[in-house]
Design a protein around this motif. Sequence first.
Motif, short mmCIF file in Angstrom:
data_model
loop_
_atom_site.label_atom_id
_atom_site.label_comp_id
_atom_site.label_asym_id
_atom_site.label_seq_id
_atom_site.Cartn_x
_atom_site.Cartn_y
_atom_site.Cartn_z
N ASN A 23 0.83 -1.20 0.00
CA ASN A 23 0.00 0.00 0.00
C ASN A 23 0.87 1.26 0.00
OD1 ASN A 23 -2.16 -1.97 1.18
ND2 ASN A 23 -3.25 -0.08 0.67
N ALA A 47 -0.76 -1.28 -4.32
CA ALA A 47 -2.14 -1.19 -3.83
C ALA A 47 -2.40 0.21 -3.31
CB ALA A 47 -2.37 -2.22 -2.73
N HIS A 49 -5.47 2.36 -1.59
CA HIS A 49 -6.77 2.37 -0.93
C HIS A 49 -7.52 3.65 -1.32
CE1 HIS A 49 -9.51 2.82 2.56
NE2 HIS A 49 -9.40 1.51 2.71
N GLU A 52 -6.13 6.54 0.27
CA GLU A 52 -4.81 6.88 -0.24
C GLU A 52 -4.89 7.61 -1.59
OE1 GLU A 52 -2.46 3.21 1.99
OE2 GLU A 52 -3.41 2.87 0.04
N ASP A 80 -7.47 -1.08 -3.48
CA ASP A 80 -7.58 -1.89 -2.26
C ASP A 80 -8.86 -1.50 -1.50
OD1 ASP A 80 -6.81 -3.66 -0.24
OD2 ASP A 80 -5.72 -2.10 0.85
N GLU A 144 -7.26 -0.65 8.23
CA GLU A 144 -8.28 -0.60 7.21
C GLU A 144 -9.54 -1.28 7.75
OE1 GLU A 144 -6.13 -2.67 4.28
OE2 GLU A 144 -5.13 -0.90 3.48
N ASN A 230 -1.21 -8.77 1.25
CA ASN A 230 -1.24 -7.32 1.42
C ASN A 230 -0.33 -6.89 2.57
OD1 ASN A 230 -3.34 -7.73 -0.42
ND2 ASN A 230 -4.58 -6.08 0.47
N SER A 232 0.82 -3.33 4.36
CA SER A 232 0.65 -1.88 4.50
C SER A 232 1.35 -1.38 5.76
CB SER A 232 -0.84 -1.52 4.54
OG SER A 232 -1.03 -0.14 4.70
#
Length: 286
Positions: A23, A47, A49, A52, A80, A144, A230, A232
């Motif tokens: 991320n 990725a 979000h 983001e 994401d 998240e 994933n 992050s």
Amino acid sequence: MLINGKTLLDVANANSFAVPAFNVADYQMFNGLIDISEKKNAPVIIAIHPNEIALLGYDVLQAIRQRAHFSSVPVAIHLDHGLTYEAAVGAIRGGYTSVMIDASMHPFEENVAITKRVTDTAHIVDLSVEGELGTIGKTDGYAESGTADIIYTVPDDAVRFVAETGVDSLAIAIGTRHGIYPDDLQPELKLDLLKEIKRAVGIPLVLHGGSNNPDDEIAEAARTGVNKINISSDIKVAYFTKMREVLADTKLREPDTIYPPCVEAMQAVAGQKIDLFGTAGKASLY
């Protein structure tokens, strides 16, 4: 080489390794992650979000696409945790090459309906879709989306979900949580459940909440069915912890002095994940 998520993950699925999905919400982080992936000759997923991309802006996505297009390794740009059909369509129009629709908090039938609608749309323009079945836990308010309690994915439900939605990959719940685990909460993956789901559905599986988990469990998951993991919190902690240390020198003000050690600290963590997931050297398979 900019490609879609299906092309990226189908190779990982056929060769039993996992691709890290890092991320990013900072262009320096993005460049650093491409650099370490190229150094490791490893495919990578960038990725981003919805929170983001709101920070970066869709204009920056065009620069990310350009760098990915000319990269020496395969790169997918992935939405994401898109929560709605409209968010997924916005990402498709904005330049992502892969989207996640996370309708896992809805009842099964509604999750299927929303996910299928996104899949039908994305496949028209040859983009890939990740769905989610079951719910990932969360560790704090900074993580998240997630739930206080994990709802594990049921293999029979996964078979039906994949058949009815046509997703290219499936995020499953086998015991991970988003964020960094506090001392009183220990992660434990249900690897037997992972293997059962993999046998049942066959398609690439996705592990959310990959940060801060024991290396041996993550490595086993990458060998036995998970093809996208994933990451992050781990890279952000490394990046911003180093930034706080650097900025302790209050005389510093030039970005070319501040950013490089932060990127280097992040790359050390990202490089370890690339090795752990079995991704290093796999760009040669594409």
